[in-house]
Write a protein that holds these residues in place. Structure first.
Motif, PDB file in Angstrom:
ATOM      1  N   GLN A   1      43.578  23.811  -3.256  1.00 47.95           N
ATOM      2  CA  GLN A   1      43.316  22.917  -2.145  1.00 47.95           C
ATOM      3  C   GLN A   1      42.463  23.695  -1.143  1.00 47.95           C
ATOM      4  O   GLN A   1      42.968  24.500  -0.371  1.00 47.95           O
ATOM      5  CB  GLN A   1      44.614  22.446  -1.499  1.00 47.95           C
ATOM      6  N   GLY A   2      41.144  23.477  -1.214  1.00 52.87           N
ATOM      7  CA  GLY A   2      40.237  24.239  -0.363  1.00 52.87           C
ATOM      8  C   GLY A   2      40.368  25.723  -0.660  1.00 52.87           C
ATOM      9  O   GLY A   2      40.347  26.138  -1.826  1.00 52.87           O
ATOM     10  N   PRO A   3      40.570  26.552   0.373  1.00 53.09           N
ATOM     11  CA  PRO A   3      40.688  27.995   0.146  1.00 53.09           C
ATOM     12  C   PRO A   3      42.057  28.430  -0.360  1.00 53.09           C
ATOM     13  O   PRO A   3      42.277  29.602  -0.647  1.00 53.09           O
ATOM     14  CB  PRO A   3      40.419  28.586   1.541  1.00 53.09           C
ATOM     15  N   ILE A   4      42.995  27.475  -0.481  1.00 49.89           N
ATOM     16  CA  ILE A   4      44.343  27.809  -0.940  1.00 49.89           C
ATOM     17  C   ILE A   4      44.410  27.691  -2.458  1.00 49.89           C
ATOM     18  O   ILE A   4      44.066  26.662  -3.026  1.00 49.89           O
ATOM     19  CB  ILE A   4      45.394  26.876  -0.317  1.00 49.89           C
TER      20      ILE A   4
ATOM     21  N   ASP B   1      45.360  18.145   4.494  1.00 50.05           N
ATOM     22  CA  ASP B   1      45.410  18.654   5.859  1.00 50.05           C
ATOM     23  C   ASP B   1      45.739  20.142   5.920  1.00 50.05           C
ATOM     24  O   ASP B   1      45.659  20.759   6.984  1.00 50.05           O
ATOM     25  CB  ASP B   1      46.390  17.851   6.717  1.00 50.05           C
ATOM     26  N   PHE B   2      46.107  20.735   4.773  1.00 51.48           N
ATOM     27  CA  PHE B   2      46.296  22.174   4.746  1.00 51.48           C
ATOM     28  C   PHE B   2      44.959  22.922   4.753  1.00 51.48           C
ATOM     29  O   PHE B   2      44.906  24.093   5.114  1.00 51.48           O
ATOM     30  CB  PHE B   2      47.102  22.598   3.514  1.00 51.48           C
ATOM     31  N   VAL B   3      43.885  22.262   4.335  1.00 51.63           N
ATOM     32  CA  VAL B   3      42.587  22.935   4.231  1.00 51.63           C
ATOM     33  C   VAL B   3      42.084  23.393   5.595  1.00 51.63           C
ATOM     34  O   VAL B   3      41.770  24.582   5.774  1.00 51.63           O
ATOM     35  CB  VAL B   3      41.558  22.033   3.528  1.00 51.63           C
ATOM     36  N   PRO B   4      41.975  22.506   6.614  1.00 51.93           N
ATOM     37  CA  PRO B   4      41.516  22.997   7.915  1.00 51.93           C
ATOM     38  C   PRO B   4      42.459  24.024   8.523  1.00 51.93           C
ATOM     39  O   PRO B   4      42.013  24.930   9.250  1.00 51.93           O
ATOM     40  CB  PRO B   4      41.430  21.728   8.777  1.00 51.93           C
ATOM     41  N   LEU B   5      43.768  23.923   8.233  1.00 51.75           N
ATOM     42  CA  LEU B   5      44.703  24.920   8.741  1.00 51.75           C
ATOM     43  C   LEU B   5      44.412  26.285   8.129  1.00 51.75           C
ATOM     44  O   LEU B   5      44.365  27.304   8.833  1.00 51.75           O
ATOM     45  CB  LEU B   5      46.134  24.501   8.434  1.00 51.75           C
ATOM     46  N   ALA B   6      44.203  26.319   6.817  1.00 50.72           N
ATOM     47  CA  ALA B   6      43.881  27.588   6.155  1.00 50.72           C
ATOM     48  C   ALA B   6      42.574  28.165   6.683  1.00 50.72           C
ATOM     49  O   ALA B   6      42.444  29.380   6.886  1.00 50.72           O
ATOM     50  CB  ALA B   6      43.793  27.383   4.646  1.00 50.72           C
ATOM     51  N   GLU B   7      41.594  27.302   6.913  1.00 53.30           N
ATOM     52  CA  GLU B   7      40.300  27.763   7.433  1.00 53.30           C
ATOM     53  C   GLU B   7      40.444  28.309   8.848  1.00 53.30           C
ATOM     54  O   GLU B   7      39.830  29.329   9.197  1.00 53.30           O
ATOM     55  CB  GLU B   7      39.294  26.620   7.390  1.00 53.30           C
ATOM     56  N   LEU B   8      41.257  27.643   9.686  1.00 54.58           N
ATOM     57  CA  LEU B   8      41.474  28.123  11.049  1.00 54.58           C
ATOM     58  C   LEU B   8      42.160  29.486  11.045  1.00 54.58           C
ATOM     59  O   LEU B   8      41.751  30.404  11.767  1.00 54.58           O
ATOM     60  CB  LEU B   8      42.322  27.116  11.827  1.00 54.58           C
TER      61      LEU B   8
END
Length: 240
Positions: A121-124, A152-159
């Motif tokens: 999931q994105g960078p995860i 919604d975990f993607v922007p959290l991981a990016e932040l």
């Protein structure tokens, strides 16, 4: 845990060989290309349609014949995608002699490494393995985790990655304990990001980590119950 040590390998520049051009070869090659592998060769008399498309587009190299001893020379990893276990054993033995890692699909006895079930999931990226004992169980866990790790975990991981890089550049990262990171990352951050209030989310995260802001906080910044813990709380190093 079993005899396997879990690692993530950067395959972008590694020369990788896939032996077999059928459905399994297509599956392995697709996974490699998704991981940005750029030096993949497939040895097989014939190619499945998806592999043919990749070869025609120049994304993989194709050697149109059966594998012959010595073909793995110069490669760093080998994926065997055939159902011939005697051939698998011979190829793995050659890999051992040459110091090359070999994986044989659905044949753990002839593997130097196995492939986990993966959630992305994105960078995860989360890898699940049962040591080759129960692929069905690994798949079940993957499906349940896929339901949990929504977009919604993607922007959290990016932040978190952005803030971590910022703190590292300022020499503050080693001062922040794992416990402080864990307390700082919660549902409030995800809620702010879902509302596209990225600046406020970043300011809140920095405040919770006890790190000074490098710019004035957004006008609507409110520390929603954050304790503004000291960066050294709990001691220890490591970051998130």
């Amino acid at each position: 845990m079993g005899p396997y040590f879990p690692i993530f390998v950067d395959v972008r520049e590694r020369p990788i060989l896939v032996i077999g051009g059928g459905a399994v070869g297509l599956e392995k090659t697709t996974v490699l290309l998704r991981a940005e592998a750029a030096n993949v060769t497939v040895i097989s008399p014939e190619l499945a349609e998806g592999l043919r498309e990749q070869a025609d587009a120049g994304r993989i190299a194709h050697i149109p014949r059966a594998y012959a001893e010595g073909d793995m020379a110069g490669f760093e990893m080998v994926f065997i995608a055939t159902d011939d276990r005697s051939a698998n054993a011979a190829i793995r033995a050659e890999g051992r002699r040459r110091g090359i890692w070999v994986n044989a699909a659905d044949d753990p006895a002839n593997c130097d490494y196995i492939l986990p079930s993966v959630v992305r999931q994105g960078p995860i990226t989360i890898a699940i393995s049962t040591g080759g004992g129960s692929p069905a169980m690994a798949r079940r866990v993957r499906e349940e985790l896929s339901d949990y790790f929504s977009e919604d975990f993607v922007p959290l991981a990016e932040l978190v990655a952005e803030v971590r890089a910022d703190l590292k550049a300022r020499g503050l990262l080693p001062q922040i304990s794992q416990e402080t990171w864990q307390r700082a990352i919660d549902g409030n951050l995800r809620a702010l990001l879902a509302q596209r209030r990225t600046g406020q989310a970043k300011a809140l995260l920095l405040a919770r980590l006890g790190a000074p802001l490098t710019a004035p906080p957004p006008d609507d910044f409110i520390d929603q119950g954050a304790d503004r813990e000291a960066a050294v709380a709990g001691g220890g190093a490591g970051g998130c």
